[in-house]
Design a protein around this motif. Structure first.
Motif, mmCIF file in Angstrom:
data_model
loop_
_atom_site.group_PDB
_atom_site.id
_atom_site.type_symbol
_atom_site.label_atom_id
_atom_site.label_comp_id
_atom_site.label_asym_id
_atom_site.label_seq_id
_atom_site.Cartn_x
_atom_site.Cartn_y
_atom_site.Cartn_z
ATOM 1 N N GLU A 242 35.467 31.253 43.735
ATOM 2 C CA GLU A 242 35.401 31.731 45.026
ATOM 3 C C GLU A 242 36.418 30.795 45.393
ATOM 4 O OE1 GLU A 242 32.497 31.713 47.518
ATOM 5 O OE2 GLU A 242 33.642 31.370 49.459
ATOM 6 N N ILE A 243 37.780 31.814 45.576
ATOM 7 C CA ILE A 243 38.816 31.315 46.177
ATOM 8 C C ILE A 243 39.596 31.614 47.104
ATOM 9 C CG2 ILE A 243 41.394 31.680 45.480
ATOM 10 C CD1 ILE A 243 40.002 33.066 42.929
ATOM 11 N N GLY A 244 40.227 30.794 47.841
ATOM 12 C CA GLY A 244 39.981 30.693 49.814
ATOM 13 C C GLY A 244 41.042 31.856 49.659
ATOM 14 N N SER A 245 41.608 31.944 50.615
ATOM 15 C CA SER A 245 42.474 32.923 51.493
ATOM 16 C C SER A 245 43.527 33.061 51.284
ATOM 17 C CB SER A 245 41.997 34.641 52.245
ATOM 18 O OG SER A 245 41.847 33.621 52.965
ATOM 19 N N GLU B 182 34.894 26.298 41.914
ATOM 20 C CA GLU B 182 33.814 26.395 40.592
ATOM 21 C C GLU B 182 32.856 26.379 40.885
ATOM 22 O OE1 GLU B 182 35.932 26.106 36.820
ATOM 23 O OE2 GLU B 182 34.512 26.685 35.391
ATOM 24 N N GLU B 183 31.690 27.730 40.325
ATOM 25 C CA GLU B 183 30.516 27.273 40.487
ATOM 26 C C GLU B 183 30.041 28.260 39.212
ATOM 27 O OE1 GLU B 183 28.976 26.662 43.376
ATOM 28 O OE2 GLU B 183 30.680 26.547 44.837
ATOM 29 N N GLY C 93 40.286 26.536 35.032
ATOM 30 C CA GLY C 93 38.956 27.501 34.912
ATOM 31 C C GLY C 93 39.356 28.654 35.233
ATOM 32 N N LEU C 94 40.387 29.385 35.882
ATOM 33 C CA LEU C 94 40.264 31.032 36.136
ATOM 34 C C LEU C 94 41.458 31.272 34.898
ATOM 35 C CD1 LEU C 94 42.289 30.836 39.681
ATOM 36 C CD2 LEU C 94 39.803 31.910 38.604
ATOM 37 N N ASN C 95 42.061 30.394 34.079
ATOM 38 C CA ASN C 95 42.667 30.773 33.004
ATOM 39 C C ASN C 95 41.959 31.502 31.552
ATOM 40 O OD1 ASN C 95 45.564 31.100 32.725
ATOM 41 N ND2 ASN C 95 45.891 29.091 33.781
#
Lengths: 766, 263, 150
Positions: B63-66, B57-58, B78-80
């Motif tokens: 940024e989410i690794g593949s 989380e910037e 955070g994504l929630n």
């Protein structure tokens, strides 16, 4: 009663949860040859030639089996009483393939990889034939699915292969035409049901080895080990005495394992090579190449007078047995015999129709066994009639349905494959089931519907009956043995397949012997070691096999009392027994069961006390139930939420109330699957699209909101401790109850299963 | 499935070279669907050792690794917070937890599955895909590419935004693929994607444009929205549902979704 | 190929082919509690814990488990016993084919979310199909197991 009708845990739950070796494949020999089948890509074709020259010579390939390797002996794969009421229309392998997924040939090799590779290297030339895919056009179609001459019926079942008819049946009581003409109200509707899949979680599994006496030992995930032994013997001409079939723990059956699947090929390979072999169906094979429920078309005509009395029922049905005729006639007959007697006051009733061959995956036994199809049609039709007459469907049912001490002439006329057995309903609390169910669902407040902004809530119901075994045909037997230290072995041919019969039969023995469940060690089933039993089907285990266990326990108790009398030197009549001790009131003489068993085992007048008893039913007392569903439908998209299902069941005494509830709950959800979730789709060429669990959808735990299952007080004199059956009855009501609830919500009548949102949408738009 | 060799490269360069060296070499993501999607592979290339399993989380993006499993996205705090937890809502309805523990975000993107519930969500969130060789490609452009590029997806970037989100999946059971899915993000402007049509997800651009022209929406506008969406979003038949039923679902849930996000 | 891994806290070396799935390898090495159900991630019967998380072993290539940690139901014996107790109490036992996978999945849930409510439990276990029980008794048993602090 201390053990029966009391809370008793499953006797095997702990070991199963801990993952102990239990199921068929757990017992496969490590070096088993792998048997795999090349399956037909065509719905109907003749095999012109097979080029297996490369595959056969691959390292690790043991053999390639084609139809040329087998003598042409027609048999039926259906595990039923002998002679079977199913046509002998199947060969181990045949020159013709009759559906997509049918067996072309088998490859046998040392591991999966090499067998898969070999399968890819075999070239088969087919003469592709035009198939019959529409069962409504199968009868007298110019295309013949079974032209071969050797196939036959074992007795008259109406088998007419030259007309694509696997079996046919007809019966009429009274004069239906005349009675209908005299009725004030007549309704007629046509219903369709789909080829539901069993989806037992353990796929069809079998393995075999030769023992040191040169006998073949087959482990099979089957519901019918004794029938498997007989069919293998017939099909492969192996003497019956050379075959032992062991049924370990079975991971669910639901009728799908009431037939042989890979057994014939695996047994052949092992018998021929002397080597161990095994076969596990892929999930795709379970869907495409084993069995489904028989799809049916049911034309139902009902007539009533203006007093609300149902006078006549006419049911004309057509059943699709697919490429082979397993269970074709008997499933069909149950559609009439375990449905139509529900309304026993009619003046006339008729049930007639054919079971036809098509080029689809064969149909076979499946929990409900025709009754669910018939129930959907009849119980939908009753609501349609009530709508037309403007009467309350529950009042109508209560007036016209079966009651205690009544009978129906259908019982005498219709059996399973043969004539039936007259019987009076000594136990029938259907009226109580209906009343209680109405309370539990909140019928009075909710019928027919309650609307909110985006949604409509509604209720619907149906009643049902089933049977308890097949009278004069189904036999169960049990052996009980007294051991030193005063515990017992109970050996039964009855087949535990997950329904809990080992626990229930143990309870029956323990109750009669006045001991605890822990003192009775059960073993099921093994054709060498356990006495004959037809197996787990037709809702027979608790009633038929349970009665055999009860008889055996009684007889063993008598023998123990005779021994006690001898030891105590008193008359037999003076012996008291409470499960632990034998004593004489007058003389204070006493011996414990432990001492008695030790004495007769080791020290004095030694002998083994052991009793085998058998039971054949002389009637088939039906369990009854009322099923109520509450649903919520989206007003715009017609998505259905099943909010609550109430089941009120009369199955006589519940030997194990928790397991009985489990049988009903599970059957309700399987029935809801058929009613709403489980769509069966075919491609134009007859290929099953819904051939795996990504595409065939059974209800998940999130789809089931609330189930309420209760039992009414009921006692069936002829059953063990008052019990009737409970294995199948639960599955019958959901389709009609849901159809009726959808009608009560929206005023549209869905007449084909499953009842999907899209079908409602189409019906409303029409 | 046939796999001749299995390669676990230590660097992305090595993985990329292996991928280009032979047309029958393939990359394995989570592997949840390889049984269905791969028949014959010369070298199966694993990205397991390349440290591509992360959620960073910037300040203004995630940024989410593949190689991050879907389950990790689903439960990431955070994504929630992003667009009303739309990612979690979409992922939480994909099969069972155990599959979501192996299926990766990279595999879900690169598979370009028509039934995907996630692709539409990534589109309405303006996700950017970061490839080893091709650099940054928007998820929308990626979906519109006729062929899946021979490249290695390294990560997915999601801009942070304060937006409302709506996700709806209609399916027969809770384990089934969608008959139709619909994702809406509203942040002054609308982004709307329809997936499992049964074809792969698309943005309803003319519908968005029409909606973005209003300060305040009323029911009559919504009828027009439905009309435009039916014109621009191509729906069709498959075994799960007909075109007509999908139209009904899209109409209904588009309205409901818009009403919910403008509340 | 040889792979080293830890299974139920024991270090083992397995010989595997690149195209072999974990389910097949585990059964080959006599971990019979891991069972075959649907072949393609749809039923939950083959669930094992991989680094503590439930995964469908039918769709995990065995070769990818090198140096990783696998748990089958034999590795959580005490927990399985507890769950079996509640299954028995509530009458949730039927065919039992899926029970070991159920034990592993609810154990994982317990570690992730001790306070799971009804919907959390159902959502977490939705991939574990059961064709026998109708789910109701199972659900009650699982709730009691999750509440058991012993």
């Amino acid at each position: 009663m201390k053990v029966v009708n009391n809370k008793t845990k499953s006797i095997d739950g702990l070991g199963i949860m801990k993952g102990r070796k239990a199921y068929t494949d757990d017992y496969a020999e490590k070096d088993s040859l792998i048997v795999k089948v090349l399956r037909s890509p065509h719905p109907f074709a003749r095999i012109v030639s097979i080029d297996d020259s490369v595959a056969r010579n691959l390292e690790g390939i043991e053999m390639v089996l084609t139809h040329k390797d087998f003598k042409r002996i027609p048999f039926t794969r259906a595990g039923q009483g002998y002679p079977e009421p199913s046509p002998h229309d199947k060969f181990v392998l045949d020159e013709y393939v009759r559906y997509i997924g049918d067996e072309v040939l088998a490859v046998v090799g040392i591991n999966e990889t090499v067998v898969e590779k070999a399968l890819g290297l075999i070239k088969v030339e087919y003469e592709v034939l035009e198939p019959v895919l529409d069962f409504e056009n199968a009868k007298d179609n110019e295309i013949l699915i079974h032209p071969e001459e050797e196939i036959h019926e074992m007795f008259d079942i109406g088998f007419k292969p030259k007309r694509n008819i696997a079996a046919s049946y007809g019966m009429e009581i009274g004069d239906v035409k005349k009675t209908l003409e005299s009725c004030d109200y007549v309704i007629k509707e046509t219903f369709y049901t789909q080829a539901q899949a069993h989806v037992m979680l353990e796929p069809h599994t079998v393995n075999a080895r030769m023992d040191y006496q040169n006998r073949i030992i087959i482990y099979s995930a089957t519901q019918t080990p004794f029938h498997v032994r007989r069919i293998i013997s017939q099909g492969l001409e192996i003497p019956l005495s050379k075959i032992r079939v062991i049924k370990p723990r079975v991971g669910g059956g639901f009728g799908g394992k009431q037939a042989i699947h890979g057994e014939m090929l695996v047994a052949y390979v092992t018998y021929k090579t002397g080597k161990s072999a095994k076969m596990i169906y892929t999930r795709k094979e379970v869907f495409e190449s084993s069995y489904s429920r028989h799809p049916m078309r049911l034309e139902m005509t009902l007539g009533a007078d203006k007093n609300g009395v149902l006078k006549a029922i006419n049911c004309e049905a057509l059943s699709d047995t697919g490429a082979y005729g397993e269970h074709a006639l008997t499933v069909f007959m149950v559609t009439g015999s375990k449905v139509l007697p529900l309304y026993n006051k009619v003046e006339a009733v008729r049930f007639v129709g054919d079971i036809v061959y098509t080029n689809h995956t064969p149909a076979g036994a499946f929990r409900g066994y025709g009754a669910i199809q018939g129930n959907f049609a009849l119980e939908s039709a009753v609501d349609i009639l009530c709508q037309k007459m403007n009467v309350n469907p529950i009042d109508f049912r209560k007036k016209n349905m079966m009651k205690e001490k009544e009978t129906s002439p259908i019982f005498e006329i219709m059996g399973e494959g043969t004539a039936g057995t007259a019987m009076i309903m000594e136990s029938c609390k259907l009226d109580e089931c209906v009343d209680k169910g109405m309370d539990l669902i909140g019928w009075k407040e909710k019928y027919p519907r309650v609307e909110t902004k985006d949604k409509i809530k509604s209720v619907g119901m149906a009643i049902a009956m089933q049977g308890s075994g097949i009278p004069y045909i189904d036999m169960g037997s049990a052996t009980i043995k007294l051991n030193d230290d005063g515990f017992y072995n109970l050996m039964v041919g009855a087949t535990e397949i997950g329904q809990g019969s080992d626990t229930v039969l143990t309870q029956i023995a323990a109750e009669e012997l006045m001991t605890e469940v822990e003192k009775v060690v059960i073993y099921s089933s093994d054709t060498d070691l356990t006495p004959f039993d037809v197996g787990a089907y037709a809702s027979s285990t608790t009633y038929v096999s349970g009665n055999a266990v009860l008889k055996a326990a009684k007889e063993l108790k008598n023998q123990m009392i005779i021994e006690a009398a001898r030891i105590l030197s008193i008359d037999v009549e003076r012996v008291n027994f409470d499960g632990k001790e034998f004593w004489d009131e007058e003389s204070d003489k006493m011996i414990s069961l432990v001492d008695l068993s030790n004495q007769i085992t080791y020290s004095h007048e030694q002998k083994q006390l052991q009793v085998t008893s058998s039971y054949v039913g002389h009637k088939s007392p039906p369990p009854f139930m009322a099923g109520f569903v509450e649903i919520e439908i989206d007003k715009e998209t017609f998505e259905i939420d099943i909010l609550h299902y109430v089941s009120v069941v009369d199955c006589g005494t519940t030997i194990n109330p928790m397991l009985a509830k489990g049988q009903v709950d599970g059957a309700i959800v399987q029935g809801l699957g058929m009613a709403h979730f489980e769509d069966v789709k075919y491609a134009k060429n007859g290929k099953l699209i819904t051939n795996d669990l990504l595409n065939y959808k059974i209800p998940t735990r999130l789809d089931i909101k609330k189930l309420t299952t209760v039992f009414v007080d009921s006692y069936e004199e002829s059953g063990p401790f008052g019990a009737k059956s409970v294995g199948e009855i639960g599955i019958d009501t959901p389709p009609a109850a849901l159809a009726n609830a959808v009608f009560n919500a929206l005023g549209v009548r869905i007449t084909s299963l499953p009842i999907t949102s899209e079908k409602i949408f189409r019906e409303i738009r029409r | 499935m046939e796999i001749k060799e299995y390669l676990k490269p230590k660097s992305i360069e090595e993985a990329y070279e292996a991928l280009l060296s032979n047309i029958n070499n393939k990359i394995i993501g989570g592997g949840a669907w390889i049984k269905i999607s791969l028949k014959k592979v010369d070298t199966l290339i694993s990205l397991d050792d390349l440290k591509l399993n992360y959620i960073k989380e910037e300040n203004d993006f995630f940024e989410i690794g593949s190689m991050t499993p879907l389950r990790d996205l689903e439960i990431n705090k955070g994504l929630n917070d992003l667009a009303g937890g739309i990612i979690s809502k979409a992922i939480g309805n994909i099969m069972g937890v155990s599959i979501r523990n192996i299926a990766t975000i990279g595999g879900s993107v690169m598979g370009k599955f028509a039934f995907s519930d996630l692709l539409g969500v990534l589109m309405v969130l303006d996700a950017e895909l970061i490839f080893y060789n091709s650099g940054v490609i928007s998820v929308e452009d990626f979906i519109n590419m006729p062929k899946i590029p021979k490249d290695i997806l390294l990560s997915i970037r999601l801009k942070k935004q304060t937006a409302k989100g709506y996700f709806k999946k209609v399916a027969t059971t809770h384990l089934d693929f969608s008959i139709l899915n619909l994702a809406i993000v509203y942040n002054e402007r609308f982004k709307i994607a329809i997936g499992s049509r049964p074809n792969i997800a698309v943005l309803a651009k003319r519908t968005e444009e029409y909606l973005n022209g209003f300060k305040k929406l009323d029911e009559a506008n919504l009828d027009e929205v439905v009309k435009i969406s039916l014109e621009e979003v191509k729906l069709g038949d498959n075994s799960r549902g007909s075109k007509e039923y999908r139209e009904l679902l899209m109409k209904t849930y588009l309205k409901r979704g818009i009403r919910e996000v403008i509340k | 190929m040889k792979i080293d891994l830890t299974i139920n806290k024991q270090k083992r070396t397995f010989l595997v082919e690149p195209n072999e799935y974990l389910l097949d390898v585990l059964r080959r090495y006599d971990y019979h509690s891991v069972r075959r159900g649907c072949d393609n991630t749809s039923c939950g019967v083959c669930t094992v814990l991989l680094d503590g998380k439930p995964v469908p072993s039918c769709s995990v290539l065995a070769i990818r488990c090198e140096n990783r940690d696998i748990t089958t139901v034999e590795g959580i014996e005490k927990e399985a016993e507890k769950l079996a107790h509640y299954f028995g109490e509530l009458g949730a036992d039927q065919c039992g084919y899926c029970n070991p996978s159920m034990a592993l999945t609810v154990y994982a849930l317990k570690r992730e979310n001790k306070n799971a409510g009804d919907e959390d439990i159902k959502s977490y276990l939705v991939g574990n199909l059961c064709r026998c029980t109708g789910y109701v008794a199972q659900h009650e048993a699982i709730k009691r197991y999750l509440g058991d602090e012993s």
